[in-house]
Scaffold this motif. Sequence first.
Motif, PDB file in Angstrom:
ATOM      1  N   ILE A 121       0.840  -1.198   0.000  1.00 32.82           N
ATOM      2  CA  ILE A 121       0.000   0.000   0.000  1.00 32.82           C
ATOM      3  C   ILE A 121       0.877   1.251   0.000  1.00 32.82           C
ATOM      4  CG2 ILE A 121      -0.268   0.310   2.514  1.00 32.82           C
ATOM      5  CD1 ILE A 121      -3.243   0.961   1.967  1.00 32.82           C
ATOM      6  N   PHE A 122       2.136   1.106   0.475  1.00 31.49           N
ATOM      7  CA  PHE A 122       3.072   2.229   0.540  1.00 31.49           C
ATOM      8  C   PHE A 122       4.014   2.284  -0.667  1.00 31.49           C
ATOM      9  CE2 PHE A 122       2.349   1.178   5.154  1.00 31.49           C
ATOM     10  CZ  PHE A 122       1.508   2.250   5.410  1.00 31.49           C
ATOM     11  N   ASN A 123       3.795   1.446  -1.680  1.00 33.77           N
ATOM     12  CA  ASN A 123       4.641   1.478  -2.878  1.00 33.77           C
ATOM     13  C   ASN A 123       4.397   2.756  -3.674  1.00 33.77           C
ATOM     14  OD1 ASN A 123       5.546  -1.040  -2.147  1.00 33.77           O
ATOM     15  ND2 ASN A 123       4.873  -2.072  -4.001  1.00 33.77           N
TER      16      ASN A 123
ATOM     17  N   GLN B 228      -7.117   5.570  -8.740  1.00 35.04           N
ATOM     18  CA  GLN B 228      -6.891   4.419  -7.858  1.00 35.04           C
ATOM     19  C   GLN B 228      -5.704   4.659  -6.934  1.00 35.04           C
ATOM     20  OE1 GLN B 228      -6.392   1.684 -11.109  1.00 35.04           O
ATOM     21  NE2 GLN B 228      -8.451   0.799 -10.864  1.00 35.04           N
ATOM     22  N   ALA B 229      -4.661   5.305  -7.457  1.00 36.64           N
ATOM     23  CA  ALA B 229      -3.470   5.582  -6.652  1.00 36.64           C
ATOM     24  C   ALA B 229      -3.778   6.579  -5.539  1.00 36.64           C
ATOM     25  CB  ALA B 229      -2.351   6.112  -7.554  1.00 36.64           C
ATOM     26  N   ARG B 230      -4.602   7.582  -5.843  1.00 37.97           N
ATOM     27  CA  ARG B 230      -4.992   8.561  -4.812  1.00 37.97           C
ATOM     28  C   ARG B 230      -5.815   7.900  -3.714  1.00 37.97           C
ATOM     29  NH1 ARG B 230      -6.916  12.170  -8.997  1.00 37.97           N
ATOM     30  NH2 ARG B 230      -8.938  11.839  -8.056  1.00 37.97           N
TER      31      ARG B 230
ATOM     32  N   PHE C 201       6.389  10.684  -4.644  1.00 34.07           N
ATOM     33  CA  PHE C 201       5.053  10.992  -5.140  1.00 34.07           C
ATOM     34  C   PHE C 201       3.988  10.492  -4.182  1.00 34.07           C
ATOM     35  CE2 PHE C 201       4.193  13.275  -8.860  1.00 34.07           C
ATOM     36  CZ  PHE C 201       2.905  13.001  -9.290  1.00 34.07           C
ATOM     37  N   LEU C 202       4.159   9.271  -3.679  1.00 32.98           N
ATOM     38  CA  LEU C 202       3.192   8.727  -2.722  1.00 32.98           C
ATOM     39  C   LEU C 202       3.122   9.610  -1.480  1.00 32.98           C
ATOM     40  CD1 LEU C 202       1.373   6.191  -1.843  1.00 32.98           C
ATOM     41  CD2 LEU C 202       3.359   5.664  -0.434  1.00 32.98           C
ATOM     42  N   ASN C 203       4.283  10.028  -0.965  1.00 33.01           N
ATOM     43  CA  ASN C 203       4.300  10.853   0.249  1.00 33.01           C
ATOM     44  C   ASN C 203       3.534  12.162   0.055  1.00 33.01           C
ATOM     45  OD1 ASN C 203       5.725   8.908   1.612  1.00 33.01           O
ATOM     46  ND2 ASN C 203       7.651  10.037   1.676  1.00 33.01           N
ATOM     47  N   ILE C 204       3.601  12.739  -1.152  1.00 31.59           N
ATOM     48  CA  ILE C 204       2.843  13.969  -1.428  1.00 31.59           C
ATOM     49  C   ILE C 204       1.356  13.735  -1.165  1.00 31.59           C
ATOM     50  CG2 ILE C 204       1.995  15.465  -3.292  1.00 31.59           C
ATOM     51  CD1 ILE C 204       4.820  15.197  -4.570  1.00 31.59           C
TER      52      ILE C 204
END
Length: 195
Positions: free
Chosen positions: A87-89, A130-132, A159-162
């Motif tokens: 989930i954190f990828n 889906q990523a959001r 990008f995920l951390n943003i």
Amino acid sequence: MAEAKLLHIFLIRHQRPVVSKQGWFNREQASQFLMEYDACAIEELVTKPAGLPTEQITKVYCSSLPRAKQTAQAIFGPEITLIEDPIFNEFQRQAFSIPYLKFPIKFWLIGARALWLLGINTNGLENFRQARIRAHKAAQQLVKQAERDGKVVLVAHGFLNIFIRRALRKMGWHIVRYDGGGFLGVSELVKKAEK
């Protein structure tokens, strides 16, 4: 009357991966670069990010990608308990189709991300929406852990951390530290614990 306890969430971007960006790449070579980037080791840490509660942390959340896991161990030590979760990828991307022509890798990386954000070049990938949603679920998972432990650390990706940071802010968390989006950049968010 005692003040409400502050809860803390630390988001850390991984260390720089050891992969060469030199030269010009065609589509196949850009695709190979992306695979290597997801599998390679990280550069040795010369200094660790300051201001982290390393003595108070016994477990660290991280993505299942090697660069995040290695960074977590380099910062917090090999004895740290890593909780790996896809989930954190990082949000996915793939080289787009421009046959035969060669460009610097930065062109391929920026182009791939821009097209993916626009909903193009998503074949076989999680799309932006889906990523959001995944980033929001990841933020909720971190909040639950912070409510249990007081402090929680995630080592993941730029990008995920943003988008986790954005989701946390919508949930009432406040940014008290932001080192930028570069390698080893730290964001710290806080919120008063509910009584």
